[in-house]
Design an enzyme around this catalytic site. Structure first.
Site, PDB file in Angstrom:
ATOM      1  CB  SER A  50      -0.950  -0.039   1.206  1.00 62.40           C
ATOM      2  OG  SER A  50      -1.804   1.084   1.214  1.00 62.40           O
TER       3      SER A  50
ATOM      4  CE1 TYR B 109       0.117   5.031  -5.811  1.00 62.66           C
ATOM      5  CE2 TYR B 109       0.557   6.460  -3.929  1.00 62.66           C
ATOM      6  CZ  TYR B 109       0.814   5.300  -4.637  1.00 62.66           C
ATOM      7  OH  TYR B 109       1.738   4.400  -4.162  1.00 62.66           O
TER       8      TYR B 109
ATOM      9  CE  LYS C 287      -0.741   2.081  -3.707  1.00 67.29           C
ATOM     10  NZ  LYS C 287      -0.379   0.657  -3.952  1.00 67.29           N
TER      11      LYS C 287
END
Length: 283
Positions: A133, A147, A151
């Site tokens: 992660s 992004y 995650k």
């Protein structure tokens, strides 16, 4: 311990490539995969099995690749879900297609690879799933929403997977790196949309310049992170004789930022406790 068979996604650079060398040094076997097979062909000289695997392909295609790996090696003991990239840009500057592509790789591709291997792990009642992660799974920074969103999503689905499969004897590890000296910020792994919108333009240009300047100057050593992950999986070194955590932030910056967010969250909960707990129906 008998040699383990590790399958790694995204082995052409960064953590994925580093995993190959460190795993071999421990005496285990490696199945290295990449979207472009030519970028990992040299690993064959080390005794590594290489397979073409684009995690954005269809589930049936990924299933077929995993079946070939199992036919060749007989089993997989550890899955390292590493393949990912980063999209940089404001909400207004990233297109809908940019958002879809970010989630297609970082979330849905990871889901498909894991789904392809889960029946094998479940049948054997053993197997370890490692998910790479990010600090961005804790904190959404400006210009990094896509992004971070991918995650954050990964963190939630992996936490659910852990709860679903722990009773089967399967292990799940969620690794959260801070800023490590990989090629995440290189042109091949970063999609950047500099803003022309006046309200964002100055900060956007400064951010892009900062990211380019930081590439290959990040403080974290990928080899040190990989060694810790190997210890966690094999229950050796730093993990010997202690309970292995499900989630582990790595990197001084990640430790500091996560700690700060946890402390701020606890302070908010305490300040707003009476309000937060006042919403039940009256009996």
């Amino acid at each position: 311990m008998a040699p383990l068979v590790w399958l790694i996604t995204g082995c052409s650079s960064g953590f994925g490539n580093q995993f190959v060398y460190n795993i071999l040094a421990r005496g285990d076997k490696v199945v290295a995969t990449a979207r472009d097979l030519s970028k990992i062909q040299q690993l064959k000289q080390l005794g590594v099995s290489t397979f073409q695997l684009d995690i954005t392909d269809s589930q049936s295609s990924i299933n077929a690749t995993i079946a070939k790996v199992l036919a060749e090696h007989g089993r997989i003991d550890v899955l390292i879900n590493n393949a990912a990239y980063i999209a940089i840009g404001t909400w207004e500057d990233l297109s809908y297609e940019d958002w879809l592509a970010q989630f297609d790789t970082n979330v849905f591709g990871t889901i498909k690879v894991t789904k392809a291997i889960l029946p094998h792990f479940r049948e054997r009642k053993t197997g370890t799933m490692v998910f790479i992660s990010s600090l961005s799974g804790w904190i959404g920074h400006a210009g990094c929403s896509a992004y971070a969103g991918s995650k954050f999503a990964l963190e939630g689905i992996v936490e659910g997977l852990h709860a679903e499969t722990a009773h089967l004897g399967l292990k799940t590890l969620l690794i959260e790196p801070g800023r490590f000296r990989t090629k995440l910020l290189s042109s091949g792994n970063m999609i950047a949309r500099t803003s022309d919108i006046p309200d964002y333009a100055e900060k956007s240009r400064a951010q892009m310049e900062g990211l380019v300047g930081e590439d290959q100057k990040q403080p974290g050593d990928p080899a040190k992170l990989v060694e810790i992950v190997l210890d966690l999986v094999r229950e050796e070194g730093v993990a010997q004789g202690i309970e292995v955590p499900f989630r582990l932030p790595l990197g001084f910056d990640c430790y500091t930022d996560v700690k700060e967010k946890c402390e701020a969250t606890l302070a908010t909960l305490e300040t707003w406790r009476n309000v937060a707990t006042s919403t039940d129906m009256e009996t």
